[in-house]
Design a protein around this motif. Structure first.
Motif, PDB file in Angstrom:
ATOM      1  N   THR A 158      46.954 -74.031 -32.593  1.00  0.00           N
ATOM      2  CA  THR A 158      47.507 -73.539 -33.853  1.00  0.00           C
ATOM      3  C   THR A 158      47.581 -72.012 -33.859  1.00  0.00           C
ATOM      4  O   THR A 158      46.734 -71.310 -33.281  1.00  0.00           O
ATOM      5  CB  THR A 158      46.671 -74.009 -35.052  1.00  0.00           C
ATOM      6  N   ASP A 159      48.632 -71.516 -34.540  1.00  0.00           N
ATOM      7  CA  ASP A 159      48.824 -70.072 -34.664  1.00  0.00           C
ATOM      8  C   ASP A 159      48.153 -69.563 -35.944  1.00  0.00           C
ATOM      9  O   ASP A 159      47.385 -70.288 -36.591  1.00  0.00           O
ATOM     10  CB  ASP A 159      50.318 -69.741 -34.640  1.00  0.00           C
ATOM     11  N   ALA A 160      48.454 -68.326 -36.313  1.00  0.00           N
ATOM     12  CA  ALA A 160      47.811 -67.724 -37.492  1.00  0.00           C
ATOM     13  C   ALA A 160      48.167 -68.451 -38.774  1.00  0.00           C
ATOM     14  O   ALA A 160      47.431 -68.376 -39.767  1.00  0.00           O
ATOM     15  CB  ALA A 160      48.225 -66.254 -37.587  1.00  0.00           C
ATOM     16  N   GLN A 161      49.308 -69.171 -38.764  1.00  0.00           N
ATOM     17  CA  GLN A 161      49.703 -69.959 -39.936  1.00  0.00           C
ATOM     18  C   GLN A 161      49.137 -71.380 -39.885  1.00  0.00           C
ATOM     19  O   GLN A 161      49.473 -72.226 -40.722  1.00  0.00           O
ATOM     20  CB  GLN A 161      51.226 -70.030 -40.040  1.00  0.00           C
ATOM     21  N   GLY A 162      48.305 -71.632 -38.888  1.00  0.00           N
ATOM     22  CA  GLY A 162      47.678 -72.943 -38.760  1.00  0.00           C
ATOM     23  C   GLY A 162      48.610 -74.015 -38.222  1.00  0.00           C
ATOM     24  O   GLY A 162      48.323 -75.215 -38.359  1.00  0.00           O
ATOM     25  N   LYS A 163      49.709 -73.604 -37.596  1.00  0.00           N
ATOM     26  CA  LYS A 163      50.697 -74.578 -37.122  1.00  0.00           C
ATOM     27  C   LYS A 163      50.737 -74.657 -35.599  1.00  0.00           C
ATOM     28  O   LYS A 163      50.548 -73.656 -34.896  1.00  0.00           O
ATOM     29  CB  LYS A 163      52.091 -74.229 -37.645  1.00  0.00           C
TER      30      LYS A 163
END
Length: 208
Positions: A158-163
């Protein structure tokens, strides 16, 4: 010559032998008016597609023969009378879509006519949104994705946006969380999903 592509075997004599009982020898070569169609069925990566079913249809709309592609993705239609035909794809194997249902082809005598037809593999996309117990996006969470045989096919983080996302071929899958940031408890749930008919699948999980 007949419309079926056959040649009548006969000879016309323009002279009469002196002796009516005398035999006459005549020799000629039969002309072949037939050709061949070699159909090759591949996917978007140019890999052979096995089990695609085709009808060979003549100019009158009559289905002459129905065949399926072999392990090499090919069908060879041999001894086809010269003329215009249509190759109609009747069905595609599971996991593929029919891109062009019919293909026109012209057969020439004593020639092999190659035809290449493409089937697209069905693909889908899994998108995971990871949040904490306060519904805040959570990055650096790693998931492992497995196919129906339990074989790992890839990881997502996951990235900083949680995706996190991954594109997958047609089939059944499941994923598990395999690591999470310090201070969080890893989710040990197994999430199952399937990719079919270009579906996009969304999942949301949370840490506690």
């Amino acid at each position: 010559y007949s419309t079926s592509g056959n040649v009548q075997d006969y000879a016309v004599l323009d002279t009469i032998p002196n002796n009516a009982n005398e035999s006459i020898s005549i020799k000629w070569n039969k002309v072949n008016y037939n050709g061949e169609i070699e159909l090759v069925k591949v996917d978007q990566d140019n890999q052979p597609v096995v089990g695609a079913e085709f009808n060979l249809v003549d100019s009158n709309g009559t289905v002459l023969v129905t065949r399926k592609t072999g392990s090499d993705g090919k069908i060879n239609f041999i001894n086809v009378p010269a003329g215009n035909y249509t190759l109609v794809e009747v069905s595609a194997p599971e996991g593929y879509t029919i891109k062009n249902k019919s293909t026109n082809v012209t057969v020439k005598a004593n020639e092999k006519t190659p035809v290449k037809v493409v089937n697209d593999r069905i693909t889908g996309k899994i998108i995971i949104t990871k949040v904490d117990d306060l519904a805040r996006p959570l990055g650096n969470v790693v998931f492992e994705v497995y196919n129906s045989k339990g074989q790992a096919v890839g990881q997502m983080k996951t990235d900083a946006q949680g995706k996190a996302s991954m594109t997958l071929d047609y089939g059944k899958y499941y994923f598990k969380e395999i690591s999470c940031p310090e201070g969080y408890i890893m989710d040990d749930t197994t999430y199952r999903f399937k990719v079919d008919q270009e579906n996009r699948t969304f999942y949301q999980t949370s840490n506690h």
